[in-house]
Design a protein around this motif. Structure first.
Motif, PDB file in Angstrom:
ATOM      1  N   LEU A   1     -12.171  -4.205   9.149  1.00 36.43           N
ATOM      2  CA  LEU A   1     -11.373  -2.973   9.593  1.00 36.43           C
ATOM      3  C   LEU A   1     -10.894  -3.303  11.171  1.00 36.43           C
ATOM      4  O   LEU A   1     -10.104  -2.824  11.638  1.00 36.43           O
ATOM      5  CB  LEU A   1     -11.976  -1.882   9.486  1.00 36.43           C
ATOM      6  N   LEU A   2     -11.758  -3.907  11.937  1.00 38.59           N
ATOM      7  CA  LEU A   2     -11.497  -4.008  13.194  1.00 38.59           C
ATOM      8  C   LEU A   2     -11.608  -5.910  13.559  1.00 38.59           C
ATOM      9  O   LEU A   2     -12.087  -6.229  12.804  1.00 38.59           O
ATOM     10  CB  LEU A   2     -12.555  -3.612  14.186  1.00 38.59           C
ATOM     11  N   GLY A   3     -10.809  -6.253  14.524  1.00 35.47           N
ATOM     12  CA  GLY A   3     -10.702  -7.918  14.857  1.00 35.47           C
ATOM     13  C   GLY A   3      -9.977  -7.860  15.973  1.00 35.47           C
ATOM     14  O   GLY A   3      -9.278  -6.926  16.383  1.00 35.47           O
ATOM     15  N   GLU A   4      -9.547  -9.296  16.336  1.00 36.09           N
ATOM     16  CA  GLU A   4      -8.807  -9.577  17.304  1.00 36.09           C
ATOM     17  C   GLU A   4      -7.167  -9.791  16.789  1.00 36.09           C
ATOM     18  O   GLU A   4      -7.221 -10.494  15.672  1.00 36.09           O
ATOM     19  CB  GLU A   4      -9.275 -10.980  17.697  1.00 36.09           C
ATOM     20  N   ASP A   5      -6.414  -8.815  17.306  1.00 36.50           N
ATOM     21  CA  ASP A   5      -5.049  -8.562  16.618  1.00 36.50           C
ATOM     22  C   ASP A   5      -4.029  -8.661  17.617  1.00 36.50           C
ATOM     23  O   ASP A   5      -3.397  -7.560  18.146  1.00 36.50           O
ATOM     24  CB  ASP A   5      -5.250  -7.154  16.295  1.00 36.50           C
ATOM     25  N   PRO A   6      -3.912  -9.876  18.160  1.00 35.91           N
ATOM     26  CA  PRO A   6      -3.015 -10.091  19.365  1.00 35.91           C
ATOM     27  C   PRO A   6      -1.535  -9.621  18.943  1.00 35.91           C
ATOM     28  O   PRO A   6      -1.156 -10.129  18.069  1.00 35.91           O
ATOM     29  CB  PRO A   6      -3.022 -11.705  19.742  1.00 35.91           C
ATOM     30  N   GLU A   7      -0.815  -9.495  19.834  1.00 36.82           N
ATOM     31  CA  GLU A   7       0.695  -9.340  19.676  1.00 36.82           C
ATOM     32  C   GLU A   7       1.388 -10.615  19.610  1.00 36.82           C
ATOM     33  O   GLU A   7       0.880 -11.510  20.555  1.00 36.82           O
ATOM     34  CB  GLU A   7       1.359  -8.597  20.635  1.00 36.82           C
ATOM     35  N   GLY A   8       2.321 -11.003  18.658  1.00 38.66           N
ATOM     36  CA  GLY A   8       3.152 -12.318  18.900  1.00 38.66           C
ATOM     37  C   GLY A   8       2.179 -13.427  18.655  1.00 38.66           C
ATOM     38  O   GLY A   8       1.197 -13.338  18.007  1.00 38.66           O
ATOM     39  N   ILE A   9       2.689 -14.735  19.120  1.00 39.64           N
ATOM     40  CA  ILE A   9       1.900 -15.984  19.004  1.00 39.64           C
ATOM     41  C   ILE A   9       0.499 -15.909  19.833  1.00 39.64           C
ATOM     42  O   ILE A   9       0.524 -15.461  20.894  1.00 39.64           O
ATOM     43  CB  ILE A   9       2.681 -17.041  19.444  1.00 39.64           C
ATOM     44  N   PRO A  10      -0.506 -16.027  18.786  1.00 38.22           N
ATOM     45  CA  PRO A  10      -1.869 -16.146  19.764  1.00 38.22           C
ATOM     46  C   PRO A  10      -2.006 -17.024  20.827  1.00 38.22           C
ATOM     47  O   PRO A  10      -1.650 -18.028  20.607  1.00 38.22           O
ATOM     48  CB  PRO A  10      -2.828 -16.321  18.673  1.00 38.22           C
ATOM     49  N   ASN A  11      -2.378 -16.645  22.142  1.00 40.20           N
ATOM     50  CA  ASN A  11      -2.913 -17.544  22.959  1.00 40.20           C
ATOM     51  C   ASN A  11      -4.360 -18.237  22.622  1.00 40.20           C
ATOM     52  O   ASN A  11      -4.478 -19.239  22.991  1.00 40.20           O
ATOM     53  CB  ASN A  11      -3.051 -16.748  24.369  1.00 40.20           C
ATOM     54  N   ASN A  12      -5.053 -17.309  22.302  1.00 42.28           N
ATOM     55  CA  ASN A  12      -6.541 -17.850  22.066  1.00 42.28           C
ATOM     56  C   ASN A  12      -6.837 -18.869  20.726  1.00 42.28           C
ATOM     57  O   ASN A  12      -6.019 -18.395  19.672  1.00 42.28           O
ATOM     58  CB  ASN A  12      -7.563 -16.711  22.076  1.00 42.28           C
ATOM     59  N   LEU A  13      -7.728 -19.601  20.682  1.00 40.31           N
ATOM     60  CA  LEU A  13      -7.970 -20.420  19.616  1.00 40.31           C
ATOM     61  C   LEU A  13      -7.921 -19.608  18.191  1.00 40.31           C
ATOM     62  O   LEU A  13      -7.393 -20.078  16.976  1.00 40.31           O
ATOM     63  CB  LEU A  13      -8.930 -21.343  19.874  1.00 40.31           C
ATOM     64  N   MET A  14      -9.041 -18.932  17.942  1.00 35.73           N
ATOM     65  CA  MET A  14      -9.444 -18.264  16.896  1.00 35.73           C
ATOM     66  C   MET A  14      -8.502 -17.598  16.115  1.00 35.73           C
ATOM     67  O   MET A  14      -8.232 -17.902  14.958  1.00 35.73           O
ATOM     68  CB  MET A  14     -10.843 -17.517  16.871  1.00 35.73           C
ATOM     69  N   PRO A  15      -7.905 -16.625  16.646  1.00 35.78           N
ATOM     70  CA  PRO A  15      -6.578 -15.966  16.135  1.00 35.78           C
ATOM     71  C   PRO A  15      -5.605 -16.896  15.652  1.00 35.78           C
ATOM     72  O   PRO A  15      -4.878 -16.741  14.486  1.00 35.78           O
ATOM     73  CB  PRO A  15      -6.170 -14.917  17.073  1.00 35.78           C
ATOM     74  N   TYR A  16      -5.368 -17.901  16.226  1.00 36.64           N
ATOM     75  CA  TYR A  16      -4.299 -18.905  15.889  1.00 36.64           C
ATOM     76  C   TYR A  16      -4.752 -19.735  14.572  1.00 36.64           C
ATOM     77  O   TYR A  16      -3.980 -19.827  13.786  1.00 36.64           O
ATOM     78  CB  TYR A  16      -4.252 -19.995  16.984  1.00 36.64           C
ATOM     79  N   ILE A  17      -6.061 -20.072  14.776  1.00 40.83           N
ATOM     80  CA  ILE A  17      -6.493 -20.949  13.310  1.00 40.83           C
ATOM     81  C   ILE A  17      -6.480 -19.923  12.018  1.00 40.83           C
ATOM     82  O   ILE A  17      -5.937 -20.200  11.109  1.00 40.83           O
ATOM     83  CB  ILE A  17      -8.043 -21.015  13.356  1.00 40.83           C
ATOM     84  N   THR A  18      -6.967 -18.659  12.277  1.00 43.33           N
ATOM     85  CA  THR A  18      -6.672 -17.607  11.280  1.00 43.33           C
ATOM     86  C   THR A  18      -5.274 -17.623  10.613  1.00 43.33           C
ATOM     87  O   THR A  18      -5.185 -17.275   9.335  1.00 43.33           O
ATOM     88  CB  THR A  18      -7.368 -16.264  11.559  1.00 43.33           C
ATOM     89  N   GLN A  19      -4.312 -17.434  11.716  1.00 49.09           N
ATOM     90  CA  GLN A  19      -2.825 -17.155  11.258  1.00 49.09           C
ATOM     91  C   GLN A  19      -2.399 -18.623  10.759  1.00 49.09           C
ATOM     92  O   GLN A  19      -1.443 -18.445   9.710  1.00 49.09           O
ATOM     93  CB  GLN A  19      -2.355 -16.902  12.552  1.00 49.09           C
ATOM     94  N   VAL A  20      -2.907 -19.606  10.924  1.00 49.28           N
ATOM     95  CA  VAL A  20      -2.590 -20.843  10.366  1.00 49.28           C
ATOM     96  C   VAL A  20      -3.204 -20.947   8.805  1.00 49.28           C
ATOM     97  O   VAL A  20      -2.536 -21.003   7.991  1.00 49.28           O
ATOM     98  CB  VAL A  20      -3.179 -22.213  10.973  1.00 49.28           C
ATOM     99  N   CYS A  21      -4.348 -20.513   8.816  1.00 51.92           N
ATOM    100  CA  CYS A  21      -5.137 -20.460   7.167  1.00 51.92           C
ATOM    101  C   CYS A  21      -4.405 -19.447   6.387  1.00 51.92           C
ATOM    102  O   CYS A  21      -4.436 -19.830   5.217  1.00 51.92           O
ATOM    103  CB  CYS A  21      -6.506 -19.962   7.504  1.00 51.92           C
ATOM    104  N   ILE A  22      -3.917 -18.229   6.875  1.00 48.87           N
ATOM    105  CA  ILE A  22      -3.084 -17.414   6.162  1.00 48.87           C
ATOM    106  C   ILE A  22      -1.490 -17.779   6.113  1.00 48.87           C
ATOM    107  O   ILE A  22      -0.764 -17.232   5.171  1.00 48.87           O
ATOM    108  CB  ILE A  22      -3.146 -16.148   6.902  1.00 48.87           C
TER     109      ILE A  22
END
Ligand code: WQD
Length: 337
Positions: free
Chosen positions: A187-208
């Motif tokens: 229910l909670l997590g790292e939820d950046p606006e736009g293209i993520p700067n940080n590695l992990m949210p970037y990875i999960t957005q590639v995975c999805i």
């Protein structure tokens, strides 16, 4: 004990709010929602089964923030509120100095006015700059290379002066390494606006499937596989570190405490991608590209001081961090709406 959590609807602030409530604290949240969603409060209620009072207030607004101190019997403050994107800070330094310094100064001014004497401040390993060696100890030289990091360092120094001038005012500075992962509920997590700067949210957005591939910023660093090494720490371990810091402040005779919050282990970009591949059970596309300006080779913490003085020890491993980050992304394909 009632804790005011500024920026409490943000990534680390919301997870810390869960940990505070689980450990018997009352929480009041202040957030201007400039980089977070009001929906997070509903999710906090679902997780904690508590109605958490939240004031939509900008911490730079003295009159509005003062009303919170008048309305609530606050015993301590955890200050998260602030901008935190390194690249943005280079483009917009004045916005970062004004917001990050003013929100802290206004909060501390009100704390002194209302005799709220315990503060935990959200700092960052970025204050170490490019360390002379690893692991990094709290007494290492401090140097910053961007306005975001400089606001963190300036605030540490401001708080050192305030505690020298006011022996009853006690501060714990927590230097976070790389927080990743999410609450087990998803229910909670790292939820950046736009293209993520940080590695992990970037990875999960590639995975999805939201982004095509990971750009690995350089593989010619002086590390195990040439890619950047960082000390990733589960956000729930980090959250509990704040609980321990508050407990320490209640009993500490010293009034200016500084701790690294990390795991003491380094993980490379490729190692993190491999760990995530095991979780999602499919290959994750990536391409080695140019280094990102300002990045350092390797950064991980020595955590002995937090262990010896706070009893802090990270319990989640990289697999847990990947699993919970992925769970959050799957449950929130378009982020928290
Ligand atoms: C991690 C590693 C990159 C993105 C920053 C701030 C720090 C804190 C955490 C706020 C590095 C590599 C990254 C990508 C990549 N922020 N990378 N491709 O830079 O260690 O720390 O965020 O408090 O203050 O400095 O974190 O996640 O951006 O990078 O290869 O698309 O992943 O080069 O080695 P960083 P990060």
């Amino acid at each position: 004990m009632k804790v005011l959590v500024t920026g409490g609807a943000g990534y680390i602030g919301s997870h810390t709010t869960v940990s505070l409530i689980e450990n018997g604290f009352d929480v009041v949240v202040v957030d201007n929602f400039s980089n977070s969603k009001e929906k997070v409060l509903e999710r906090l209620k679902t997780i904690t089964n508590k109605e958490i009072k939240c004031y939509k207030v900008d911490c730079c607004d003295y009159e509005e923030l003062r009303k919170v101190f008048v309305n609530e019997q606050i015993d301590a403050v955890i200050h998260f509120a602030g901008y935190k994107a390194v690249g943005e800070s280079v483009r917009l330094p004045l916005m970062y100095y004004q917001n990050n310094l003013d929100s802290l100064l206004t909060t501390v001014k009100l704390m002194l006015e209302f005799k709220v004497n315990n503060l935990v401040f959200s700092s960052s390993a970025t204050v170490y700059g490019k360390p002379k060696s690893v692991p990094i100890y709290e007494d290492f030289p401090l140097s910053v290379t961007n306005p975001y990091g400089r606001t963190k360092l300036m605030i540490e120094e401001i708080l050192a002066d305030v505690t020298k001038a006011n022996s009853f005012f006690k501060v714990a500075i927590l230097r976070y390494f790389n927080p990743i992962g999410a609450h087990e509920s998803g229910l909670l997590g790292e939820d950046p606006e736009g293209i993520p700067n940080n590695l992990m949210p970037y990875i999960t957005q590639v995975c999805i499937g939201k982004l095509p591939k990971i750009n690995v910023f350089g593989n010619d660093y002086d590390t195990i596989d040439g890619t950047g090494v960082r000390d990733y720490i589960h956000v729930m371990d980090l959250a509990y570190g704040h609980v321990l810091a508050l407990n320490k402040l209640s009993s500490s005779k010293d009034n200016y405490l500084v701790y690294n919050l990390g795991t003491g282990k380094g993980t490379s970009v490729l190692e993190l991608i491999n760990a995530m591949q095991e979780v999602v059970n499919k290959p994750i596309p990536y391409e080695i590209v140019e280094r990102r300006p300002g990045d350092i080779d390797c950064c991980y913490a020595n955590c002995d001081k937090a262990f010896n003085e706070l009893g802090f020890k990270a319990k989640y491993n990289i697999h847990d961090m990947c699993e919970t980050s992925w769970n959050f992304q799957v449950k929130n394909p378009k982020g928290i709406l």
